[in-house]
Design a protein around this motif. Structure first.
Motif, PDB file in Angstrom:
ATOM      1  N   ALA A   1       0.835  -1.205   0.000  1.00  0.00           N
ATOM      2  CA  ALA A   1       0.000   0.000   0.000  1.00  0.00           C
ATOM      3  C   ALA A   1       0.869   1.254   0.000  1.00  0.00           C
ATOM      4  N   ILE A   2       1.920   1.252   0.795  1.00  0.00           N
ATOM      5  CA  ILE A   2       2.832   2.400   0.853  1.00  0.00           C
ATOM      6  C   ILE A   2       3.500   2.611  -0.496  1.00  0.00           C
ATOM      7  N   LEU A   3       3.978   1.540  -1.097  1.00  0.00           N
ATOM      8  CA  LEU A   3       4.684   1.655  -2.375  1.00  0.00           C
ATOM      9  C   LEU A   3       3.744   2.072  -3.505  1.00  0.00           C
ATOM     10  N   ARG A   4       2.527   1.609  -3.477  1.00  0.00           N
ATOM     11  CA  ARG A   4       1.555   2.036  -4.492  1.00  0.00           C
ATOM     12  C   ARG A   4       1.261   3.522  -4.357  1.00  0.00           C
ATOM     13  N   ARG A   5       1.109   3.975  -3.128  1.00  0.00           N
ATOM     14  CA  ARG A   5       0.864   5.402  -2.899  1.00  0.00           C
ATOM     15  C   ARG A   5       2.088   6.221  -3.316  1.00  0.00           C
TER      16      ARG A   5
ATOM     17  N   GLY B   1       2.113   6.728  -6.926  1.00  0.00           N
ATOM     18  CA  GLY B   1       1.126   7.729  -7.299  1.00  0.00           C
ATOM     19  C   GLY B   1       1.602   9.153  -7.057  1.00  0.00           C
ATOM     20  N   LEU B   2       2.441   9.343  -6.055  1.00  0.00           N
ATOM     21  CA  LEU B   2       2.958  10.676  -5.731  1.00  0.00           C
ATOM     22  C   LEU B   2       4.216  11.036  -6.508  1.00  0.00           C
TER      23      LEU B   2
ATOM     24  N   LEU C   1       5.576   9.480   3.632  1.00  0.00           N
ATOM     25  CA  LEU C   1       4.652   9.665   2.507  1.00  0.00           C
ATOM     26  C   LEU C   1       3.724  10.838   2.748  1.00  0.00           C
ATOM     27  N   ASP C   2       3.216  10.936   3.970  1.00  0.00           N
ATOM     28  CA  ASP C   2       2.338  12.057   4.308  1.00  0.00           C
ATOM     29  C   ASP C   2       3.078  13.378   4.149  1.00  0.00           C
TER      30      ASP C   2
END
Length: 164
Positions: free
Chosen positions: A80-84, A87-88, A128-129
């Motif tokens: 999930a972290i890597l997918r996000r 996307g960024l 990520l945030d």
């Protein structure tokens, strides 16, 4: 016998994560890095499974503790972290602070294994945030860096285009 079942269950869960669509949707190099971590964890489980029958009761207790600290769901978080992060990536390419935070998040996520503490995924999510916030801050201010368009004019954000 119970240890064998627990190990087999963890191995099945790792296999399921390894074959998931979410993981295969990642960039190839990222997917390979996560797959390598999963394979290392599967090797640890196989080694533990091979040694269960010859274990003394105290060793079996230590093995149970090791299995309790084995969290396959860490990989679900990593994906999930890597997918996000993917996307960024486009938005972070023009914002150095966001790119640095994004790189930190990816590096942290790729270092997470099933035996990593949950704080590692929390650290990656926080990075990520931070990257997302840096991108949002940059887009809300219109960007602070000068950029040149295809015509050779420089946009300094003031609305007046100048030719170099």
């Amino acid at each position: 016998r119970q240890l064998h079942r627990q190990i087999a269950g963890l191995d099945r869960r790792l296999t399921r994560v390894e074959g998931s669509h979410a993981l295969s949707a990642l960039a190839d190099d990222t997917e390979q890095a996560v797959d390598a971590n999963i394979e290392n964890d599967r090797t640890v489980l196989a080694t533990l499974d091979d040694s269960v029958d010859a274990m003394a009761p105290a060793d079996a207790k230590a093995a149970r503790r090791q299995l309790r600290a084995f969290h396959v769901d860490n990989y679900v978080r990593v994906v999930a972290i890597l997918r996000r992060a993917e996307g960024l990536a486009a938005g972070a390419a023009t914002v150095p602070a966001a790119q640095a935070a994004l790189d930190q998040a990816v590096a942290t996520a790729l270092g997470i294994t099933a035996s990593s503490p949950r704080s590692a995924s929390r650290d990656a999510r926080d990075s990520l945030d931070e990257a997302g916030q840096d991108i949002d801050d940059d887009s809300s201010t219109g960007g602070t860096d000068d950029s040149t368009d295809d015509t050779g004019t420089t946009d300094d954000g003031s609305g007046d285009d100048t030719t170099p």
